[in-house]
Scaffold this motif. Structure first.
Motif, short mmCIF file in Angstrom:
data_model
loop_
_atom_site.label_atom_id
_atom_site.label_comp_id
_atom_site.label_asym_id
_atom_site.label_seq_id
_atom_site.Cartn_x
_atom_site.Cartn_y
_atom_site.Cartn_z
N LEU A 6 0.84 -1.19 -0.04
CA LEU A 6 -0.01 0.05 -0.03
C LEU A 6 0.79 1.38 0.00
O LEU A 6 0.57 2.10 -0.61
CB LEU A 6 -0.87 -0.05 1.22
CG LEU A 6 -2.02 1.30 1.38
CD1 LEU A 6 -2.72 0.85 0.24
CD2 LEU A 6 -2.85 0.83 2.39
N PRO A 528 -3.16 8.96 13.95
CA PRO A 528 -4.04 7.73 13.65
C PRO A 528 -3.52 6.50 14.26
O PRO A 528 -2.15 6.44 14.25
CB PRO A 528 -3.89 7.74 11.99
CG PRO A 528 -3.24 9.05 11.93
CD PRO A 528 -2.49 9.45 12.78
N PRO A 529 -4.39 5.62 14.58
CA PRO A 529 -3.82 4.32 15.21
C PRO A 529 -2.99 3.43 14.06
O PRO A 529 -2.07 2.50 14.56
CB PRO A 529 -5.12 3.64 15.56
CG PRO A 529 -6.34 4.11 14.74
CD PRO A 529 -5.70 5.47 14.56
N ASP A 530 -3.41 3.32 12.97
CA ASP A 530 -2.69 2.62 11.90
C ASP A 530 -1.46 3.15 11.58
O ASP A 530 -1.08 4.32 11.34
CB ASP A 530 -3.73 2.71 10.62
CG ASP A 530 -3.14 1.91 9.55
OD1 ASP A 530 -3.46 0.56 9.61
OD2 ASP A 530 -2.22 2.41 8.75
N ILE A 532 0.63 2.88 8.93
CA ILE A 532 0.80 3.55 7.57
C ILE A 532 0.18 4.96 7.49
O ILE A 532 0.69 5.94 7.15
CB ILE A 532 0.05 2.60 6.36
CG1 ILE A 532 0.66 1.33 6.59
CG2 ILE A 532 0.45 3.24 5.27
CD1 ILE A 532 -0.20 0.54 5.45
N GLN A 533 -1.12 5.09 8.27
CA GLN A 533 -1.68 6.48 8.24
C GLN A 533 -0.81 7.33 9.17
O GLN A 533 -0.73 8.52 8.64
CB GLN A 533 -3.31 6.18 8.81
CG GLN A 533 -4.13 5.62 7.74
CD GLN A 533 -5.58 5.26 8.15
OE1 GLN A 533 -5.75 5.92 9.37
NE2 GLN A 533 -5.76 4.08 7.61
N ILE A 536 1.72 8.69 7.03
CA ILE A 536 1.21 9.70 6.15
C ILE A 536 1.20 10.88 6.96
O ILE A 536 1.33 11.99 6.41
CB ILE A 536 0.00 9.30 5.63
CG1 ILE A 536 0.12 7.86 4.74
CG2 ILE A 536 -0.72 10.27 4.79
CD1 ILE A 536 -1.20 7.47 4.04
N PHE A 537 0.48 10.66 8.03
CA PHE A 537 0.26 11.88 8.90
C PHE A 537 1.49 12.82 9.25
O PHE A 537 1.50 14.09 9.12
CB PHE A 537 -0.33 11.26 10.30
CG PHE A 537 -0.81 12.21 11.58
CD1 PHE A 537 -1.74 12.74 11.27
CD2 PHE A 537 0.24 12.39 12.48
CE1 PHE A 537 -2.16 13.66 12.29
CE2 PHE A 537 -0.45 13.42 13.65
CZ PHE A 537 -1.65 13.94 13.37
N MET A 540 2.67 14.70 6.02
CA MET A 540 1.60 15.74 5.65
C MET A 540 2.18 17.22 5.41
O MET A 540 2.03 17.69 4.62
CB MET A 540 0.27 15.57 6.36
CG MET A 540 -0.71 14.77 5.99
SD MET A 540 -1.24 15.08 4.22
CE MET A 540 -1.73 13.58 3.71
#
Lengths: 598, 92
Positions: A6, A528-530, A532-533, A536-537, A540
């Motif tokens: 991903l 975010p808990p994930d 990957i997110q 990204i966070f 940003m």
């Protein structure tokens, strides 16, 4: 494994976007440069021949090679416009806006809205007739109209163009100009012949090149109109593809009160019937002409009587239309809507889906602007007001935070117990919040409500002409243009412009400020808990810094200010809670929602 | 809507939620008052209850996710018809 894939997919998509933009941008710049260059070089007049309304034969003029005297021109002078009207063909094809300059420099040329066919970007309005009986001689592109000697079209002096076809029909176009950007034309035919004639009067706005567009998704440029109460928009590309299916007609509609024309980001040329009660037939058209450099696109909006008019002996037929050619100033468009009955004329400005928010936002901003005198400061104040309106929502969420401290030991215990399973830990913590009736987060609903509001403000700033050439402090002289400073030449210390190399070597000061504020604001937000997110966070702020580098400075300043206010608000609430609890602020929100770090 | 059926509407909605999670959520930050978070809840609800019921559950969940609701552990209802009843907290 899945996550890795991903991540690669995301990286690839961003890469493709950047690449696409990189390849696209030089083409766009080149197109713009080419058009500017061509505008200076006089070009041979393109061969006439494109169809008028309902394939009007008016464009079929005799041999172009025939030597002719230069066309006489009628001066047009209003408080806010100046130009000339070509008496050959009755074309208003030379009009500049006296209040708007091309660049911030006061000595730069005035903005040109209409341009003659002899230039490289012809854009004009024309009034004419089609002989539907097939025999009446009607005015054509090479018809020389007459006016009274020394006539000038000004708000005080209307002018009537006259032409006698020598077969018993007298054609007249009575023109009046208002104090702003409106020309009203009354087309009259008087028939003195014994036989009745069948004529279709029309007015059109025609663009014989494709203008450079901003190319932003949130801004419409191209065909626009409100027909029978419905907003109709078509970009040049969609008009072309729609037209290809229907013989060049992208839209053909009989309508009551309405208007239609071409919109640029800030300018508009549009037609509307002078009498809102009559019905007209309005069309959006596209044709390709053979030009000196291959096929050239011609764009046309026309408004005609719904059916041919039979003019008997001694009778006169009349069609009245209005032409707006000027700047899309909200209040002016609203005044025309209210005073002349041009429905929804303000929708020429792309207020978008959130019209009910964007329009009042504009009026609030404009009120502040008039009060303070600086549009940038007006933006800052308005943003503070919006934030204040949402403050109770944010504050409510933090009310419970002082009670967090009591729960501190329990939290640590839960985290210790579920070191291996952060999801489980979070689940239990949420249960704890519930039993203790506290919760550090404000919730999804308040965020969802705020998204359209802040998007609406963003949209207003993007579309309104008030930001054009509006100065701010320091090095910002035009809020609607990108910040000119650049990190890559150390803000001007190195006498070299790296953007000559590639567009990506532009990193203005305000974009960096925006990136920094975003970074600090994110520090206060739970991640975010994930994983990957979360990655990204973290990226940003950097992605946004690059994305916003080429955006209008006003938007970047707004964004930075919004971030700063968010930080201040969060800090303030936390200190308030700390005082109430009588201790130092709870490490609370961010830490709690990051169970993995526990 | 049968549970887990590959209905195009379900896929489209799931795609929208995933798109949100990877684009907007990183910008906005996580402010959910529940576990699982509203977007995870929406994905699960769409998966088990299909597009219509799933969207209905997700919409109600978002409306609940405001400062006036205590929040907490709130899983997707298992059987259709169970409503949005909050299940007892499992002992750790």
């Amino acid at each position: 494994m899945d996550q890795k894939r991903l991540l690669v997919a995301i990286a690839a998509s961003i890469g493709i976007l950047l690449l696409f933009d990189m390849f696209n941008r030089p083409a766009r710049d080149a197109q713009r440069a080419q058009q500017q260059q061509a505008a200076q070089v006089q070009q041979p007049a393109p061969t006439p021949g494109p169809p008028g309304p309902l394939r009007a034969p008016t464009d079929a003029s005799p041999a172009a090679g025939e030597p002719r005297t230069p066309a006489a021109r009628l001066p047009v002078e209003g408080p806010r416009v100046e130009g000339t009207l070509s008496l050959r063909g009755a074309r208003l094809d030379d009009l500049v806006l006296r209040n708007y300059h091309e660049t911030v420099d006061r000595n730069s040329p005035l903005v040109r809205i209409l341009a003659p066919r002899e230039g490289s970007a012809p854009y004009y309005a024309q009034w004419g007739w089609t002989a539907t009986d097939g025999r009446t001689k009607v005015p054509a592109n090479d018809t020389d109209w007459t006016v009274d000697a020394g006539a000038r079209l000004t708000p005080a002096t209307p002018v009537t163009l006259r032409w006698d076809n020598g077969e018993g029909q007298l054609f007249e176009i009575a023109l009046t100009l208002d104090e702003n950007y409106l020309v009203t034309a009354e087309q009259r035919v008087r028939n003195t012949a014994a036989e009745p004639v069948q004529l279709l009067p029309w007015a059109r706005v025609r663009r014989e090149s494709t203008p450079p567009t901003q190319g932003f998704y949130i801004l419409h440029e191209g065909f626009v109109g409100v027909l029978d109460g419905r907003l109709r928009e078509a970009t040049y590309a969609t008009a072309k593809s729609d037209g290809a299916k229907a013989n060049g007609v992208a839209l053909d509609q009989e309508t009551g009160a309405g208007w239609a024309g071409f919109t640029d980001k800030y300018w508009l040329a549009a037609l509307s019937p002078a009498n809102p009660a009559i019905r007209t037939r309005t069309a959006f058209r596209h044709v390709s002409d053979a030009g000196p450099r291959g096929p050239e696109d011609r764009w046309q909006v026309d408004m005609a009587a719904t059916s041919p008019i039979s003019v008997a002996n001694g009778a006169t037929s009349v069609l009245g239309t209005r032409l707006f050619a000027g700047a899309k100033e909200v209040k002016l468009l609203d005044a025309y809507r209210d005073n002349l009955g041009i429905p929804d004329f303000d929708k020429a400005i792309d207020f978008g889906w959130f019209y009910f928010l964007t329009k009042p936002f504009f009026y609030a901003l404009d009120w502040l602007f008039l009060l303070i005198g600086n549009f940038g400061v007006a933006i800052l104040i308005f943003t503070v007001a919006l934030k204040a309106a949402f403050f109770p929502l944010a504050n409510k969420a933090y009310k419970s935070m002082s009670r967090m401290k009591i729960l501190g030991p329990k939290m640590t215990e839960i985290r210790e117990r579920h070191k291996e399973d952060p999801a489980k830990a979070q689940q239990e913590m949420m249960a704890l919040y519930k039993t203790e009736k506290i919760n550090p987060a404000s919730g999804c609903l308040p965020i969802l409500i705020q998204i359209p509001v802040f998007f609406a403000l963003y949209k207003v700033l993007f579309v309104t002409i008030e930001m054009r050439h509006a100065p701010f402090f320091g090095w910002i002289h035009d809020l609607s243009a990108p910040d000119p400073t650049n990190l890559f030449n150390l803000f001007g210390l190195i006498p070299y412009d790296p953007t000559q190399l590639t567009h990506y070597l532009h990193m203005p000061a305000w974009a960096l400020i925006m990136g920094a504020t975003m970074f600090f604001q994110q520090k206060l937000n739970p991640q975010p808990p994930d994983p990957i997110q979360a990655k990204i966070f973290q990226w940003m702020p950097i992605i946004f810094t690059f994305m916003l580098a080429s955006f209008p400075a006003g938007l970047v300043i707004y964004w930075s200010w919004n971030n700063l206010l968010s930080i201040a608000q969060q800090r303030y609430i936390m200190s308030l809670e700390a005082k109430r609890g009588g201790g130092k602020p709870a490490p609370a929100a961010p830490a709690l929602a990051k169970p993995k770090k526990g | 809507m049968t549970a887990g059926a590959p209905h195009p509407g379900t896929w489209a909605l799931k795609g929208a939620v995933l798109a949100y999670q990877y684009t907007l959520r990183p910008v906005l930050g996580c402010n959910c008052r529940f576990y699982p978070s509203c977007s995870d809840y929406a994905l699960e609800a769409l998966g088990t209850h299909g597009a219509l019921r799933g969207a209905w559950f997700a919409g109600r969940r978002i409306l609940r996710c405001n400062p006036w609701h205590p929040g907490g552990y709130d899983p997707v209802p298992l059987s259709p018809g169970a409503g949005a009843a909050i299940q007892p907290v499992p002992k750790g």
